[in-house]
Design a protein around this motif. Structure first.
Motif, PDB file in Angstrom:
ATOM      1  N   SER A  21       0.836  -1.204   0.000  1.00 33.82           N
ATOM      2  CA  SER A  21       0.000   0.000   0.000  1.00 33.82           C
ATOM      3  C   SER A  21       0.864   1.245   0.000  1.00 33.82           C
ATOM      4  N   VAL A  22       0.314   2.305  -0.591  1.00 29.20           N
ATOM      5  CA  VAL A  22       0.994   3.593  -0.515  1.00 29.20           C
ATOM      6  C   VAL A  22       1.110   4.057   0.935  1.00 29.20           C
ATOM      7  N   SER A  23       0.282   3.498   1.808  1.00 26.26           N
ATOM      8  CA  SER A  23       0.385   3.838   3.234  1.00 26.26           C
ATOM      9  C   SER A  23       1.728   3.456   3.817  1.00 26.26           C
ATOM     10  N   GLY A  24       2.417   2.535   3.174  1.00 26.27           N
ATOM     11  CA  GLY A  24       3.735   2.124   3.636  1.00 26.27           C
ATOM     12  C   GLY A  24       4.865   2.922   3.042  1.00 26.27           C
ATOM     13  N   ALA A  46      -1.478   4.273  11.494  1.00 31.08           N
ATOM     14  CA  ALA A  46      -0.020   4.240  11.637  1.00 31.08           C
ATOM     15  C   ALA A  46       0.534   2.825  11.665  1.00 31.08           C
ATOM     16  N   ALA A  47      -0.095   1.950  12.434  1.00 35.59           N
ATOM     17  CA  ALA A  47       0.412   0.580  12.520  1.00 35.59           C
ATOM     18  C   ALA A  47       0.284  -0.132  11.174  1.00 35.59           C
ATOM     19  N   TYR A  48      -0.809   0.145  10.471  1.00 33.34           N
ATOM     20  CA  TYR A  48      -1.017  -0.430   9.138  1.00 33.34           C
ATOM     21  C   TYR A  48       0.071   0.037   8.174  1.00 33.34           C
ATOM     22  N   GLY A  49       0.332   1.345   8.157  1.00 34.10           N
ATOM     23  CA  GLY A  49       1.372   1.871   7.281  1.00 34.10           C
ATOM     24  C   GLY A  49       2.730   1.282   7.598  1.00 34.10           C
ATOM     25  N   ALA A  50       3.029   1.140   8.892  1.00 32.82           N
ATOM     26  CA  ALA A  50       4.313   0.550   9.284  1.00 32.82           C
ATOM     27  C   ALA A  50       4.406  -0.901   8.848  1.00 32.82           C
ATOM     28  N   ALA A  51       3.295  -1.631   8.983  1.00 30.16           N
ATOM     29  CA  ALA A  51       3.287  -3.031   8.565  1.00 30.16           C
ATOM     30  C   ALA A  51       3.479  -3.149   7.061  1.00 30.16           C
ATOM     31  N   LYS A  52       2.841  -2.277   6.290  1.00 30.11           N
ATOM     32  CA  LYS A  52       2.989  -2.334   4.838  1.00 30.11           C
ATOM     33  C   LYS A  52       4.399  -1.939   4.404  1.00 30.11           C
ATOM     34  N   ALA A  53       5.013  -1.007   5.118  1.00 29.29           N
ATOM     35  CA  ALA A  53       6.416  -0.688   4.832  1.00 29.29           C
ATOM     36  C   ALA A  53       7.284  -1.902   5.106  1.00 29.29           C
ATOM     37  N   GLY A  54       7.013  -2.580   6.218  1.00 30.12           N
ATOM     38  CA  GLY A  54       7.751  -3.792   6.538  1.00 30.12           C
ATOM     39  C   GLY A  54       7.523  -4.889   5.524  1.00 30.12           C
ATOM     40  N   LEU A  55       6.297  -4.987   5.004  1.00 35.49           N
ATOM     41  CA  LEU A  55       5.979  -6.012   4.001  1.00 35.49           C
ATOM     42  C   LEU A  55       6.804  -5.811   2.739  1.00 35.49           C
TER      43      LEU A  55
END
Length: 272
Positions: free
Chosen positions: A152-155, A163-172
């Motif tokens: 996701s662009v959220s990452g 915030a937790a979702y964006g961090a998880a998507k960055a980690g993904l």
């Protein structure tokens, strides 16, 4: 030979009962693949053809011809069982799309520790469980396999409210690059960095959000779920045979930077 013909190939789509996942599953099925979808609850209607005289509901066509396996992929045992089920039914696993994910919108300062943990578990740890199980099968196949992460662009930019979702998507996204390095050359791993998608129930489909997307996304609209599915077909095909550890942006050009709002409006007026 059509490189987008998936006849004889086995595909697993997590979270494939609705939304983007259902569109991805339907696209691979239309391309000839055997498709297994999973979810925590069975789809409605079930993924089987209706009786000849029945009139299918509007939600049914995307699920016809697909097989379903009930699983919560946050549980490593259930994630492994999903991949084993695909092998039992199809004899192999060629493509896995880690699509299951999501998050409610809640300010980080008010979200409970349990909610944060569950969001990261679903959007980052669960795809790792599924990918591990898939790799164990794919690395022993002559043709290897492909694993796609729906990011996701959220990452890739600040994600206030999720915030937790964006961090998880960055980690993904980072996870995919690491797995691609570890599991090459037999298994390719890539990420789709997805922007707003117009599916029923999504924030991008509501009238106020749709207007905002039209103003902020260069393409002037949210993506259709089928456009995300088409990108998956491309990355899973021989056309992308040398692409691994990459991130494909499926976001309509991203977002206009706020400080360029005047320039954007001026450009639009000039075009008119």
């Amino acid at each position: 030979m059509d490189p987008l013909d998936f006849t004889g190939r086995a595909v697993v789509v997590t979270g494939g009962t609705r939304g983007i996942g259902a569109a991805i599953a339907a696209a691979f099925h239309s391309a000839g693949a055997d498709v297994l979808i999973c979810g925590r609850t069975p789809p409605t209607p079930p993924p089987s053809p209706p009786a000849p005289a029945a009139a299918p509901s509007s939600a049914a066509p995307a699920l016809f011809g697909l097989e379903f396996f009930q699983a919560d992929v946050r549980d490593p045992a259930q994630a492994a069982a999903l991949i084993n089920a695909a092998v039992e039914r199809f004899g192999r696993v060629d493509v896995v799309i880690n699509n299951a994910g999501g998050s409610p919108e809640v300010p980080a300062g008010r979200a409970s520790p349990r909610l944060h943990a569950k969001i990261i578990e679903l959007n980052l740890i669960a795809p790792l469980h599924v990918a591990q199980a898939a790799n164990a099968v794919m690395c022993d196949q002559d043709t290897g396999g492909v694993i796609l992460m729906i990011g996701s662009v959220s990452g890739t930019r600040p994600s206030p409210g999720t915030a937790a979702y964006g961090a998880a998507k960055a980690g993904l996204q980072h996870l995919a690059t690491s797995l691609a390095a570890e599991w090459a050359p037999k298994v390719r791993v890539n990420t789709l960095v997805v922007g707003p998608v117009d599916v029923p129930g999504s924030s991008a489909s509501s009238p106020p959000a749709a207007s905002t997307v039209a103003r902020t996304v260069p393409m002037g609209r949210a993506a259709a779920a089928g456009e995300v599915a088409s990108a998956c077909l491309l990355l899973a095909s021989p056309l992308a045979g040398y692409i691994s550890g990459a991130s494909l942006a499926v976001h309509g050009g991203g977002e206009w930077p706020a400080y360029l709002a005047d320039l954007r409006d001026t450009a639009y007026r000039a075009e008119k």
